[in-house]
Design a protein around this motif. Structure first.
Motif, PDB file in Angstrom:
ATOM      1  N   MET A  16       9.755  61.396  38.214  1.00 16.08           N
ATOM      2  CA  MET A  16       9.968  60.448  37.144  1.00 16.08           C
ATOM      3  C   MET A  16       8.879  59.381  37.230  1.00 16.08           C
ATOM      4  N   SER A  17       8.199  59.153  36.132  1.00 16.71           N
ATOM      5  CA  SER A  17       7.137  58.150  36.123  1.00 16.71           C
ATOM      6  C   SER A  17       7.579  56.926  35.320  1.00 16.71           C
ATOM      7  N   ILE A  18       6.988  55.827  35.662  1.00 17.58           N
ATOM      8  CA  ILE A  18       7.290  54.574  34.974  1.00 17.58           C
ATOM      9  C   ILE A  18       6.235  54.350  33.906  1.00 17.58           C
ATOM     10  N   GLN A  19       6.689  54.043  32.704  1.00 15.20           N
ATOM     11  CA  GLN A  19       5.772  53.747  31.613  1.00 15.20           C
ATOM     12  C   GLN A  19       5.824  52.254  31.321  1.00 15.20           C
ATOM     13  N   VAL A  20       4.655  51.668  31.193  1.00 11.42           N
ATOM     14  CA  VAL A  20       4.558  50.249  30.881  1.00 11.42           C
ATOM     15  C   VAL A  20       4.112  50.125  29.433  1.00 11.42           C
ATOM     16  N   GLN A  21       4.884  49.378  28.661  1.00  8.41           N
ATOM     17  CA  GLN A  21       4.532  49.151  27.267  1.00  8.41           C
ATOM     18  C   GLN A  21       4.424  47.659  27.025  1.00  8.41           C
ATOM     19  N   GLN A  22       3.438  47.281  26.234  1.00  4.89           N
ATOM     20  CA  GLN A  22       3.283  45.880  25.895  1.00  4.89           C
ATOM     21  C   GLN A  22       4.265  45.535  24.783  1.00  4.89           C
ATOM     22  N   MET A  23       4.972  44.435  24.975  1.00  3.59           N
ATOM     23  CA  MET A  23       5.948  44.017  23.974  1.00  3.59           C
ATOM     24  C   MET A  23       5.234  43.431  22.759  1.00  3.59           C
ATOM     25  N   GLU A  24       5.771  43.714  21.593  1.00  2.00           N
ATOM     26  CA  GLU A  24       5.265  43.071  20.390  1.00  2.00           C
ATOM     27  C   GLU A  24       5.652  41.596  20.460  1.00  2.00           C
ATOM     28  N   ARG A  25       4.702  40.725  20.111  1.00  2.53           N
ATOM     29  CA  ARG A  25       4.981  39.294  20.134  1.00  2.53           C
ATOM     30  C   ARG A  25       5.122  38.785  18.710  1.00  2.53           C
ATOM     31  N   ILE A  26       6.129  37.968  18.508  1.00  5.15           N
ATOM     32  CA  ILE A  26       6.363  37.343  17.214  1.00  5.15           C
ATOM     33  C   ILE A  26       6.294  35.834  17.429  1.00  5.15           C
ATOM     34  N   PHE A  27       5.467  35.175  16.642  1.00  9.13           N
ATOM     35  CA  PHE A  27       5.309  33.731  16.750  1.00  9.13           C
ATOM     36  C   PHE A  27       5.901  33.074  15.511  1.00  9.13           C
ATOM     37  N   LYS A  28       6.648  31.999  15.718  1.00  8.37           N
ATOM     38  CA  LYS A  28       7.225  31.250  14.604  1.00  8.37           C
ATOM     39  C   LYS A  28       6.960  29.772  14.795  1.00  8.37           C
ATOM     40  N   PHE A  29       6.659  29.117  13.674  1.00  6.96           N
ATOM     41  CA  PHE A  29       6.482  27.670  13.677  1.00  6.96           C
ATOM     42  C   PHE A  29       6.950  27.121  12.355  1.00  6.96           C
ATOM     43  N   ASN A  30       7.851  26.178  12.416  1.00  4.93           N
ATOM     44  CA  ASN A  30       8.347  25.497  11.225  1.00  4.93           C
ATOM     45  C   ASN A  30       8.896  26.491  10.188  1.00  4.93           C
ATOM     46  N   GLY A  31       9.568  27.523  10.665  1.00  6.69           N
ATOM     47  CA  GLY A  31      10.161  28.519   9.780  1.00  6.69           C
ATOM     48  C   GLY A  31       9.195  29.574   9.257  1.00  6.69           C
ATOM     49  N   VAL A  32       7.937  29.509   9.694  1.00  8.05           N
ATOM     50  CA  VAL A  32       6.914  30.449   9.232  1.00  8.05           C
ATOM     51  C   VAL A  32       6.590  31.420  10.358  1.00  8.05           C
ATOM     52  N   ARG A  33       6.555  32.695  10.033  1.00  5.52           N
ATOM     53  CA  ARG A  33       6.170  33.705  11.021  1.00  5.52           C
ATOM     54  C   ARG A  33       4.651  33.812  11.022  1.00  5.52           C
ATOM     55  N   LEU A  34       4.070  33.650  12.195  1.00  6.26           N
ATOM     56  CA  LEU A  34       2.624  33.721  12.352  1.00  6.26           C
ATOM     57  C   LEU A  34       2.251  35.044  13.005  1.00  6.26           C
ATOM     58  N   PRO A  35       1.269  35.758  12.458  1.00  5.87           N
ATOM     59  CA  PRO A  35       0.871  37.027  13.073  1.00  5.87           C
ATOM     60  C   PRO A  35       0.209  36.796  14.430  1.00  5.87           C
ATOM     61  N   ASP A  36       0.333  37.759  15.293  1.00  8.10           N
ATOM     62  CA  ASP A  36      -0.296  37.707  16.606  1.00  8.10           C
ATOM     63  C   ASP A  36      -1.796  37.941  16.404  1.00  8.10           C
ATOM     64  N   PRO A  37      -2.630  36.913  16.618  1.00  9.96           N
ATOM     65  CA  PRO A  37      -4.055  37.063  16.324  1.00  9.96           C
ATOM     66  C   PRO A  37      -4.790  37.987  17.283  1.00  9.96           C
ATOM     67  N   ASN A  38      -4.312  38.045  18.528  1.00 12.06           N
ATOM     68  CA  ASN A  38      -4.975  38.873  19.528  1.00 12.06           C
ATOM     69  C   ASN A  38      -4.015  39.069  20.696  1.00 12.06           C
ATOM     70  N   PRO A  39      -3.533  40.291  20.916  1.00 13.95           N
ATOM     71  CA  PRO A  39      -2.591  40.532  22.016  1.00 13.95           C
ATOM     72  C   PRO A  39      -3.157  40.191  23.392  1.00 13.95           C
ATOM     73  N   GLN A  40      -4.472  40.055  23.511  1.00 19.44           N
ATOM     74  CA  GLN A  40      -5.087  39.723  24.798  1.00 19.44           C
ATOM     75  C   GLN A  40      -4.983  38.232  25.120  1.00 19.44           C
ATOM     76  N   LEU A  41      -4.743  37.400  24.103  1.00 24.19           N
ATOM     77  CA  LEU A  41      -4.598  35.960  24.330  1.00 24.19           C
ATOM     78  C   LEU A  41      -3.249  35.656  24.947  1.00 24.19           C
ATOM     79  N   ASP A  42      -3.217  34.679  25.842  1.00 24.03           N
ATOM     80  CA  ASP A  42      -1.916  34.237  26.334  1.00 24.03           C
ATOM     81  C   ASP A  42      -1.279  33.331  25.280  1.00 24.03           C
TER      82      ASP A  42
END
Length: 68
Positions: free
Chosen positions: A1-27
């Motif tokens: 059995m192997s372990i698979q690592v998946q990057q979670m999708e990030r959702i950003f919100k500010f003031n009720g507005v959903r902001l797209p993830d500009p770059n998954p490499q950014l913290d």
């Protein structure tokens, strides 16, 4: 059995507005800094993270204070 690592999708919100993830490499701080030019309130915003199913929800919240 192997372990698979998946990057979670990030959702950003500010003031009720959903902001797209500009770059998954950014913290998360890098994303906040990038969007601060468009939304100046983000420069001093706090953030809350939570996992929803297989996604990471990051909510930026304005810091409410007063000028001295």
């Amino acid at each position: 059995m192997s372990i698979q690592v998946q990057q979670m999708e990030r959702i950003f919100k500010f003031n009720g507005v959903r902001l797209p993830d500009p770059n998954p490499q950014l913290d998360i701080d890098g994303v906040r800094d990038l969007y601060a030019s468009q939304y100046p309130e983000l420069a001093s915003a706090s953030m809350r993270t939570e996992t929803v199913k297989d996604r990471l929800l990051v909510t930026f919240e304005k810091v409410i204070g007063h000028k001295g």
